[in-house]
Design a protein around this motif. Structure first.
Motif, mmCIF file in Angstrom:
data_model
loop_
_atom_site.group_PDB
_atom_site.id
_atom_site.type_symbol
_atom_site.label_atom_id
_atom_site.label_comp_id
_atom_site.label_asym_id
_atom_site.label_seq_id
_atom_site.Cartn_x
_atom_site.Cartn_y
_atom_site.Cartn_z
ATOM 1 N N PRO A 128 0.834 -1.200 0.000
ATOM 2 C CA PRO A 128 0.000 0.000 0.000
ATOM 3 C C PRO A 128 0.874 1.259 0.000
ATOM 4 O O PRO A 128 1.917 1.313 0.656
ATOM 5 N N ILE A 129 0.438 2.256 -0.774
ATOM 6 C CA ILE A 129 1.183 3.510 -0.874
ATOM 7 C C ILE A 129 0.399 4.636 -0.211
ATOM 8 O O ILE A 129 -0.757 4.458 0.185
ATOM 9 N N ASP A 130 1.019 5.772 -0.105
ATOM 10 C CA ASP A 130 0.316 6.999 0.271
ATOM 11 C C ASP A 130 -0.384 7.486 -0.991
ATOM 12 O O ASP A 130 0.233 8.084 -1.866
ATOM 13 N N ALA A 131 -1.676 7.183 -1.107
ATOM 14 C CA ALA A 131 -2.395 7.433 -2.355
ATOM 15 C C ALA A 131 -2.411 8.911 -2.731
ATOM 16 O O ALA A 131 -2.561 9.249 -3.910
ATOM 17 N N SER A 132 -2.232 9.800 -1.749
ATOM 18 C CA SER A 132 -2.232 11.232 -2.058
ATOM 19 C C SER A 132 -1.021 11.643 -2.889
ATOM 20 O O SER A 132 -1.022 12.714 -3.495
ATOM 21 N N THR A 133 0.016 10.794 -2.933
ATOM 22 C CA THR A 133 1.218 11.123 -3.708
ATOM 23 C C THR A 133 1.152 10.584 -5.130
ATOM 24 O O THR A 133 2.068 10.829 -5.918
ATOM 25 N N PHE A 134 0.101 9.847 -5.471
ATOM 26 C CA PHE A 134 -0.011 9.236 -6.797
ATOM 27 C C PHE A 134 -1.045 10.012 -7.607
ATOM 28 O O PHE A 134 -2.246 9.949 -7.327
ATOM 29 N N THR A 135 -0.592 10.751 -8.608
ATOM 30 C CA THR A 135 -1.469 11.559 -9.442
ATOM 31 C C THR A 135 -1.154 11.311 -10.919
ATOM 32 O O THR A 135 -0.141 10.688 -11.260
ATOM 33 N N GLY A 156 -9.332 0.939 -3.549
ATOM 34 C CA GLY A 156 -9.703 1.071 -2.144
ATOM 35 C C GLY A 156 -8.651 0.544 -1.198
ATOM 36 O O GLY A 156 -8.682 0.846 0.002
ATOM 37 N N ASP A 157 -7.697 -0.232 -1.730
ATOM 38 C CA ASP A 157 -6.661 -0.796 -0.856
ATOM 39 C C ASP A 157 -5.350 -0.021 -0.943
ATOM 40 O O ASP A 157 -4.354 -0.406 -0.322
ATOM 41 N N ASN A 158 -5.321 1.062 -1.732
ATOM 42 C CA ASN A 158 -4.125 1.896 -1.912
ATOM 43 C C ASN A 158 -2.951 1.132 -2.505
ATOM 44 O O ASN A 158 -1.806 1.577 -2.416
#
Length: 239
Positions: A128-135, A156-158
């Motif tokens: 799982p990643i920090d989804a806010s950093t993936f754009t 949903g699992d990041n």
């Protein structure tokens, strides 16, 4: 809780002022070779910070906890001994020094070649990643299709994402992710580690544009009608 720091700090809070508090009253709960390195009094007699550092912490992967030593001799000002039992709130750090890997491939149901939009790819990270950093700014297009608009959907699992593309010009869509760094566009995991460059088994889809373009012709927004002035201006816009 997730960290790749080279030192971690635990805050120990007693419900009242106590005495005899030193590093010997605590033991590390971890397989790391790092050690309890300092104890700092934050609030007189009641709150202390204990640092764990050194050893292999810079490359360690695992959990680090802090326990009371069975030999601790902490007492309150009235001489009542602190029970040896672990407190109800007893948090651990999860130390992660491994960069997340990522694969990009055609989605399982994606036709190739295709005339239909959107074109879908499956992006899978190793953790799982920090989804806010993936754009969408992280996506690199290595194919020949033009006018691409990307969108990213989190399962949903990041960790598992769908990358969709709408293109206005025919060609190949070949998305990838560069390896991250502090100075470049980057995806990070929950501990802050940069992503490694993406790998793929098949991340190329050929898009054949079979839709004829449409066109509109209108007066420009500033064109006076009627007019005695030349030139007369029109806006021609293709789909």
């Amino acid at each position: 809780q997730y960290t790749n720091a080279n030192e971690v700090v635990f805050r120990v809070t007693f419900n009242e002022a106590v005495k005899n508090v030193d590093l010997g009253d605590f033991v590390k709960d971890s397989t790391t070779t790092a050690a309890l390195s300092s104890l700092t009094k934050i609030e007189n007699g009641r709150i202390y910070d204990i640092k764990v550092s050194g050893g292999n912490l810079a490359s360690f992967n695992g959990t680090i906890g802090l326990n009371l030593s069975p030999a601790q001799n902490i007492v309150d000002v009235g001489g009542n001994a602190l029970p040896v039992a672990e407190p109800a709130t007893d948090e651990q750090y999860i130390v992660d020094n491994i960069a997340p890997t990522v694969t990009i491939n055609q989605s399982g149901t994606q036709a190739d070649p295709t005339t239909a939009l959107p074109v879908n790819f499956a992006i899978v990270f190793s953790e799982p990643i920090d989804a806010s950093t993936f754009t969408v700014a992280d996506i690199r297009q290595n194919g020949t299709a033009l006018g691409i608009t990307w969108s990213i959907t989190n399962s949903g699992d990041n960790q598992n994402f769908t990358l969709s593309a709408v293109a206005s010009g025919a060609g190949t869509l070949v998305p990838s992710l560069n390896a991250g760094s502090d100075s470049a566009i980057v995806v990070k995991d929950r501990a802050g580690n940069h992503n490694s460059a993406s790998t793929s088994a098949d991340n190329s889809v050929s898009f054949n544009d079979t839709i004829a373009p449409t066109v509109t012709i209108n007066q420009t927004g500033t064109q006076v009608d009627p007019t005695s002035a030349l030139p007369i201006n029109f806006t021609v816009q293709f789909s």
